[in-house]
Motif scaffolding. Structure first.
Motif, short mmCIF file in Angstrom:
data_model
loop_
_atom_site.label_atom_id
_atom_site.label_comp_id
_atom_site.label_asym_id
_atom_site.label_seq_id
_atom_site.Cartn_x
_atom_site.Cartn_y
_atom_site.Cartn_z
N HIS A 406 0.85 -1.19 0.00
CA HIS A 406 0.00 0.00 0.00
C HIS A 406 0.89 1.25 0.00
O HIS A 406 0.68 2.19 -0.77
CB HIS A 406 -0.91 -0.02 1.22
CG HIS A 406 -2.03 0.98 1.19
ND1 HIS A 406 -2.98 1.07 2.18
CD2 HIS A 406 -2.35 1.95 0.29
CE1 HIS A 406 -3.83 2.04 1.90
NE2 HIS A 406 -3.47 2.60 0.76
N SER A 410 1.24 4.03 -2.96
CA SER A 410 0.93 5.42 -2.59
C SER A 410 2.10 6.34 -2.89
O SER A 410 1.93 7.43 -3.45
CB SER A 410 0.57 5.51 -1.11
OG SER A 410 -0.63 4.83 -0.84
N TYR A 421 -1.19 7.41 3.70
CA TYR A 421 -2.62 7.12 3.82
C TYR A 421 -3.01 7.16 5.29
O TYR A 421 -2.17 6.98 6.17
CB TYR A 421 -2.97 5.76 3.20
CG TYR A 421 -2.03 4.65 3.56
CD1 TYR A 421 -2.19 3.91 4.74
CD2 TYR A 421 -0.97 4.31 2.72
CE1 TYR A 421 -1.33 2.89 5.08
CE2 TYR A 421 -0.10 3.28 3.05
CZ TYR A 421 -0.28 2.57 4.23
OH TYR A 421 0.58 1.56 4.55
N GLY A 567 -3.38 6.84 -1.91
CA GLY A 567 -2.71 7.42 -0.75
C GLY A 567 -3.65 8.22 0.12
O GLY A 567 -4.68 7.74 0.57
N GLY A 568 -3.30 9.49 0.34
CA GLY A 568 -4.14 10.39 1.14
C GLY A 568 -4.72 11.51 0.31
O GLY A 568 -4.93 12.62 0.81
N PRO A 572 -10.75 9.16 3.53
CA PRO A 572 -10.74 7.70 3.48
C PRO A 572 -12.09 7.09 3.13
O PRO A 572 -12.16 6.07 2.44
CB PRO A 572 -10.27 7.30 4.88
CG PRO A 572 -10.43 8.51 5.73
CD PRO A 572 -10.26 9.67 4.82
#
Length: 608
Positions: A406, A410, A421, A567-568, A572
């Protein structure tokens, strides 16, 4: 020296770090080839901070100033992360090495120092009118990269304090971290556990790394002895650990109050823009479905053939005569096979991690317990294990590599500002990996007993990740509310709360042994407030996503990989909706619990 594959089963004395072969250690030199280069970055960070201070009072003058400050802030943050993570991971290799204790402390001190110096930024940005910020975004193409970041600041504007107040809070950062750091030193360096006689009547030291393996033993005397040995050590530290937890919770309540939140829970969830209802719905939904857990406990009692089911019986596989030892190399092979539905590119990155020094495999003296994925935007996403050749450890490998991939996606597809994230989605990728591995093993395992063993492990994943983490979440909510209502937290009431929750969640067929009253004292996640509920929500989302991947194929995989690449870059909740699950509803939790109930049904039939 090459360790035998079942080394950690046979090794009675924990090895020193220097005796672990290099191919089983992570390669932190990919971050810094020497500690001297680490020191150089500290110097560079301080120089960059001096450059940043030139922007004080000038962020609202023009779009170029705002972009320049944000860009330089990213550069500083990247270097601080490298400095902190490297020192922390070196310390975690062996917590008794004073050099790395000092480096870790120095890195943490630097982070607080820089945060204090740069604390002007957020208050100054939010003092700029929303109208002017939107004009800046139109005027400066480079600044548009920070659109979501700036939108987030505007959303949280009422909880951001003045420049002077933010600076004071930043300066408190090192003090605020004290409860967690003190607990970490107690839990990883100072606490000592007794030795017990193992199945072969040989004296073996109990460690946190060996504890679960002891609890999986077919010898009930070994399970009971390990259980009592572990908690006897925490009982001796109960006053100190209760004090560290008390002050950690006080810290949470303090920050929530000064930032004008109604509760520490609201403050914690607001960072991810998560409604309070998501937390409450989880607890309520799980507690509405405790009947399935009670049935599982009754099934476990019957399968083990015991008059009383004790807490030390909960990890023993309920399938008899199965010795499922999985050496590290075999664990890697099975994980790779299980994750093939995620596609060729995913598997190539997984192999890169296996072969290029991402993973620190075995336990050694002084090494931090447990497992994690850690790294920075520019480093490999490293994994720390304490591998013991069990099925649990195989799933841990899949879990932590889920985190790491992850991070890999990201970092590759997002700029630094959105490269991380949030914790709310952090457990999704790791648990998707576990679910896919389990589906693969259930499909390919022909032996009935081994298949039942795996089904039992699946049931244990649900028990440990949905039910147990929700119980932890309820415990956290209760103790924070107690302090918010002016009540004290003592070893006695912490233990009383914890015992009552165990009675509620495990039901009438489990003897709640007196020792379990001290389990709260060994849970490091309680020092990261309101984290554990995300294991349960993440697991629920992961069950839905893994089923979609297996049933829908490429379309679902593409959506899922886009989620990993996100990612961010968005909230979310929105990222998960894009992947195909809506966590604002209770549907994913109900779906997960239905799978659990179905597994209980199947096990009841197979054991009847």
């Amino acid at each position: 020296m090459v360790l035998p594959q079942n080394n950690m089963e046979k090794q009675k004395q924990i090895l020193k770090r220097k005796d672990i072969p290099e191919n089983f250690k992570w390669k932190l030199e990919k971050m810094y080839e020497s500690d001297e280069l680490w020191e150089n970055d500290i110097v560079d960070v301080r120089k960059s901070v001096e450059e940043m201070l030139k922007y004080v009072g000038k962020l609202g003058d023009c779009a170029e100033n705002l972009f320049g400050a944000l860009h330089l802030n990213d550069e500083i943050s990247q270097k601080i992360e490298n400095v902190y993570v490297y020192a922390r991971m070196r310390k975690d290799e062996d917590n008794t090495v004073t050099k790395y204790q000092a480096m870790s402390d120095k890195a943490q001190g630097l982070a607080v120092e820089v945060q204090s110096n740069l604390s002007f930024m957020v208050p100054e940005i939010i003092s700029i009118s929303e109208q002017k910020i939107r004009r800046f975004l139109k005027e400066n193409e480079n600044l548009r990269l920070y659109t979501f970041y700036l939108e987030e600041l505007l959303r949280q504007k009422e909880h951001i304090l003045s420049k002077e107040e933010e600076q004071i809070l930043a300066q408190m950062g090192e003090l605020a971290a004290a409860p967690k750091n003190v607990f970490g030193m107690i839990n990883n360096a100072d606490i000592k556990f007794p030795s017990i006689m193992d199945e072969n009547d040989e004296a073996v030291e109990v460690t946190k790394g060996r504890y679960i393996k002891f609890l999986e033993s077919s010898d009930r005397r070994v399970r009971q002895d390990a259980f009592k040995a572990l908690y006897s050590a925490y009982e001796k530290q109960k006053n100190t650990i209760a004090s560290t937890l008390n002050y950690s919770v006080k810290k949470d309540v303090f920050y929530a109050k000064v930032r004008k939140y109604e509760s520490a829970l609201q403050a914690s969830l607001d960072g991810d823009d998560i409604p309070l209802s998501v937390y409450d719905n989880l607890i309520e939904t799980v507690e509405e479905n405790l009947d399935a857990m009670y049935r599982y406990m009754k099934l476990r009692k019957k399968a083990l053939g015991v008059d009383e089911l004790h807490m030390y019986d909960l990890y023993k596989p309920i399938v008899k005569e199965i010795e499922l030892e999985i050496p590290y190399e075999e664990a890697k092979k099975q994980v790779k096979e299980g994750l093939k539905p995620l596609g060729k590119n995913y598997i190539e990155i997984l192999e890169k991690g296996f072969n290029e020094g991402w993973i620190d495999v075995y336990e050694n003296e002084g090494k931090t317990s447990g497992a994690y994925s850690f790294g920075t935007y520019s480093s490999p996403p490293y994994v720390m294990l304490n591998h013991q050749d069990t099925a649990h450890d195989m799933f841990t490998l899949a879990h932590e590599m889920g985190h790491s991939l992850h991070s890999y996606y990201s970092h590759k597809y997002q700029p630094y500002v959105y490269g991380g994230y949030t914790i709310f989605v952090a457990e999704v990728a790791s648990t998707v990996n576990e679910a896919l591995l389990m589906e693969h093993l259930l499909k390919t395992t022909q032996d009935k007993n081994k298949k039942m063993y795996l089904m039992n492990h699946y049931l244990e994943q649900f028990r440990g990740t949905v039910y147990r983490q929700t119980m932890f979440a309820k415990f956290e909510k209760i103790i924070h509310e107690k302090l918010e209502n002016g009540e004290a937290l003592t070893p006695e009431n912490l233990s009383e709360i914890y015992v009552d929750l165990n009675k509620l969640y495990y039901g009438p067929d489990v003897v709640i042994d007196d020792e379990i009253k001290m389990e709260w004292a060994r849970i490091p996640h309680f020092y990261n407030a309101f984290y554990v509920y995300k294991y349960a929500t993440g697991y629920s989302a992961a069950i839905s996503l893994s089923q979609k991947i297996l049933k829908e194929g490429d379309v679902a995989v593409e959506k899922y990989l886009n989620f990993l690449k996100g990612g961010g870059s968005d909230y979310p909740i929105n990222l998960l909706k894009g992947a195909g699950v809506d966590m604002t509803t209770t549907d994913p939790i109900h779906h997960a619990l239905k799978v659990f109930k179905k597994l209980v049904d199947e096990m009841e039939k197979m054991l009847s």
